[in-house]
Design a protein around this motif. Structure first.
Motif, PDB file in Angstrom:
ATOM      1  N   GLY A 285       0.840  -1.194   0.000  1.00 22.51           N
ATOM      2  CA  GLY A 285       0.000   0.000   0.000  1.00 22.51           C
ATOM      3  C   GLY A 285       0.871   1.238   0.000  1.00 22.51           C
TER       4      GLY A 285
ATOM      5  N   ARG B 238      -5.682  -2.526  -6.110  1.00 21.41           N
ATOM      6  CA  ARG B 238      -5.830  -1.773  -4.859  1.00 21.41           C
ATOM      7  C   ARG B 238      -5.114  -0.431  -4.959  1.00 21.41           C
ATOM      8  NH1 ARG B 238      -6.694  -5.082   0.012  1.00 21.41           N
ATOM      9  NH2 ARG B 238      -5.580  -3.425   1.073  1.00 21.41           N
TER      10      ARG B 238
ATOM     11  N   ARG C  63      -7.439   2.215  -6.182  1.00 24.76           N
ATOM     12  CA  ARG C  63      -8.415   2.643  -5.185  1.00 24.76           C
ATOM     13  C   ARG C  63      -7.768   3.551  -4.166  1.00 24.76           C
ATOM     14  NH1 ARG C  63     -12.575  -1.420  -5.745  1.00 24.76           N
ATOM     15  NH2 ARG C  63     -13.454  -0.870  -3.729  1.00 24.76           N
ATOM     16  N   GLN C  64      -6.501   3.322  -3.928  1.00 28.55           N
ATOM     17  CA  GLN C  64      -5.850   4.139  -2.914  1.00 28.55           C
ATOM     18  C   GLN C  64      -5.501   5.527  -3.463  1.00 28.55           C
ATOM     19  OE1 GLN C  64      -2.687   2.081  -0.966  1.00 28.55           O
ATOM     20  NE2 GLN C  64      -3.058   3.225   0.910  1.00 28.55           N
TER      21      GLN C  64
ATOM     22  N   GLU D 157      -7.246   7.666  -4.510  1.00 28.48           N
ATOM     23  CA  GLU D 157      -8.182   8.671  -4.006  1.00 28.48           C
ATOM     24  C   GLU D 157      -7.584   9.451  -2.841  1.00 28.48           C
ATOM     25  OE1 GLU D 157     -11.923   7.045  -2.911  1.00 28.48           O
ATOM     26  OE2 GLU D 157     -12.798   8.992  -2.397  1.00 28.48           O
ATOM     27  N   PHE D 158      -6.727   8.787  -2.085  1.00 26.18           N
ATOM     28  CA  PHE D 158      -6.207   9.423  -0.878  1.00 26.18           C
ATOM     29  C   PHE D 158      -4.788   9.952  -1.051  1.00 26.18           C
ATOM     30  CE2 PHE D 158      -9.264   6.157   0.037  1.00 26.18           C
ATOM     31  CZ  PHE D 158     -10.257   6.924   0.620  1.00 26.18           C
TER      32      PHE D 158
END
Lengths: 227, 227, 227, 227
Positions: free
Chosen positions: D38, D117, D120-121, D123-124
């Motif tokens: 991540g 993933r 999707r991350q 976004e942050f």
DNA sequence: CATGAATGAGATTTCATTCAT
DNA sequence: AATGAATGAAATCTCATTCAT
């Protein structure tokens, strides 16, 4: 705090004209970059970018960052001394020399504000080069003052101490009214400085007090009256 | 080159005595470390090691290296001004004030050589704090000089310019004969300086002044009388 | 990537009312702070500052940062489910439920834009809590859909898959027209969504194609004509 | 929460093939590392270790962690769009396109679960890059849908809203049955999804529409006829 | 001569968590 | 219960310098 200087290290001298040009480009760029960012925040990459050469080229001509800095400072000092010498060449007495010298100095600082900062920073980069800068300056100053003394234009006193007094005075005025202030009122400051340089700040007649040295006398009658 | 200072940022004030002690330890350590290594070569780790606290503790009390540096400089300035004020408290005329002030300054520089270098370096770390240092100094100087002028002890001239002349002169003498030289001959230098401060360097009587410069001349009559 | 959740760890339950208030203050503050800064950039200090308690107090009520985050997400999910349940309580058929549910969801997102981001970030903080959020949501959805099927309002198909279709659809519309766009045209989007939800996007009559599964048929004559 | 993106910052382009290889190695390594740990838990050191270069080498090619992340996401988006475009190239009607597109997407997610993933991350990490990802996706989707409408295969409705419905639906199904579940029953889910996509979930014939909502109703006659 | 890729030591800064009071 | 000082591991980023081409 800093390496004890590099004065005895012989500088790399380019064999070809091309090399000489490159070396010169680097020196010019270094002046600009050190002036803008200060020694610590200037990187070799900044310098080579400004000089439009590759990073590695730097190390062809200079062994390290400190060396080029020292060379810039030395050059700067030489330039300033030359400039002042030219500016006072036509002066006819010592006081005129002082005034024109100060003016030339202020002008130099004003049109090279960044460069001036370079010199001051040398204190923290290479102390020897910093001292050399002032030593050389002082040396010239002293010889001028001694001549002035011999010519009866300048009162006799320790010429080196006097030279440092005058340099300090010029330095601080330049800092305050050239670097900080937008040069406004510079002539007025020059006048004040010259008044002080000539006659000092004592309001009382010179003959009234030749005192020097440790034997500071306690106030005499007249003075206590004036308060 | 450097951040435009942090004067408006409120400093972290510890809530407990323990915290206050820690903060103080850090300030003391910072003074030592900055004095020894200079700003750029001093690391936060050096400071916390010296203060015997953990690295992170630094950031409990100071947002960054610059902040503690500024605080050290401010404190140093206050200390020096206080010291000089005390040293000249007993003086009875302005010339004595100058002499004792200079002497106190030289003494301070001599016994805090490292600390004094800190101030000079402030120019490259936080210009605002550097100016503040001299501004405050000058302010006090000016008010003393104005009083001297009103008392007829000091010739009338622009007091701020005069203050900067005197500060510069002291600064350079301190640099040359305290920082560089092992203080030998300091008294002699003091004498020379006082001679210059009092009477200037012009050997000719004031009335003989032919006013070199660009021909700007001051009213001569009153002055020549007072000498 | 992240700890495998904390669901079985019993939460610290304050003994006194004062303690309960403090705990609640922390939860509210955490919601605000996580919403504003995101999980990674929010610090415990941010939360306790927002809650106006001391840093250490946090650890009286929560074992670590992740725990409070999970609790915030769970609470958020519960609140949203409750809100939607209330919003559709008065609906008379399933399609109305879908429309009002969507509307309530959009409203919630619009007035809790930050909070909504919290949920999405849960995927990277505590996967179990993230799944739980959607699982619970889906569970409620499924039971409603099954009832709708039994009532003959909803065509029979795998209700869980259908639930995820509907949740995804709502999620993306909310992201696009609530989070990104200033909500303009939301009603129009709702209309489009409902049209799609009801009848799908196929232009041909439903009876003409019951096909499902692998046996995708190659285009029949009429279609090829229409191109 | 996150920097407003870096789209206009020109990326460092290596001058030599060697440099290009190194940059590429870093991008590949970043994909791996971001996928595994991540964004927040991946360190630059992880990336350079994976790429087998020195830590400092990273900063030769990327100004910071966020930049390489954005580049990874952009690349990932391009790859996915390309993959889907290829997968549906042979399809002859729109419904087939939907099915094959979904299938390709699921496949991609399944074989790049970590990489997905990453998106999707985003976004942050960099909202702009996150939006760009979906915007581009949506744009392609919209143009396909509009063609489908013109061909009479897709009922006329707002194509962008429809696109986001379909993307959301796919996203959630992929999350639920690919990321969470070990892909079991994927075909069944695909069938359900296609059933819903085609015909919606309303059990009643289109003409029976009582239009729940706030009483907004669409013209009914033409639609039931023309479709 | 000139290039620019690669290096890695070192500095700053953050922050979850612990602990003594 | 509440406090806030203290910790130190870990992460990011810089840059003078070397080296192969």
């Amino acid at each position: 705090m800093n390496r004890s200087s590099t004065s005895s290290i012989e500088r790399m001298v380019p064999a070809t004209p091309r090399g000489q040009r490159t070396r010169q480009k680097l020196l010019v760029a270094a002046q600009t970059v050190f002036g803008e960012k200060g020694y610590e925040h200037a990187s070799i990459a900044d310098i080579t970018r400004e000089a439009e050469v590759a990073l590695g080229t730097f190390y062809v001509y200079f062994p390290d960052k400190q060396s080029i800095f020292v060379e810039v400072v030395d050059e700067l000092g030489a330039r300033l001394r030359r400039l002042i010498a030219e500016s006072v060449a036509a002066c006819e007495d010592r006081m005129q020399v002082e005034r024109e010298g100060l003016r030339a100095f202020f002008q130099f600082v004003g049109s090279n504000r960044n460069l001036y900062r370079i010199v001051r920073q040398a204190e923290f980069v290479d102390e020897e080069c910093y001292r050399r800068y002032y030593d050389r300056f002082a040396k010239g100053y002293v010889s001028g003052l001694v001549k002035g003394m011999e010519a009866g234009e300048v009162r006799r006193m320790d010429p080196e101490a006097l030279a440092y007094c005058l340099m300090g005075l010029g330095d601080f005025l330049g800092m305050r009214w050239v670097l900080w202030e937008g040069e406004g009122g510079l002539e007025h400051v020059l006048d004040t400085a010259m008044d002080f340089i000539r006659h000092g700040m004592d309001a009382r007649p010179a003959g009234a007090d030749t005192e020097s040295g440790k034997g500071r006398r306690k106030p005499r009658v007249p003075r206590s009256r004036s308060r």
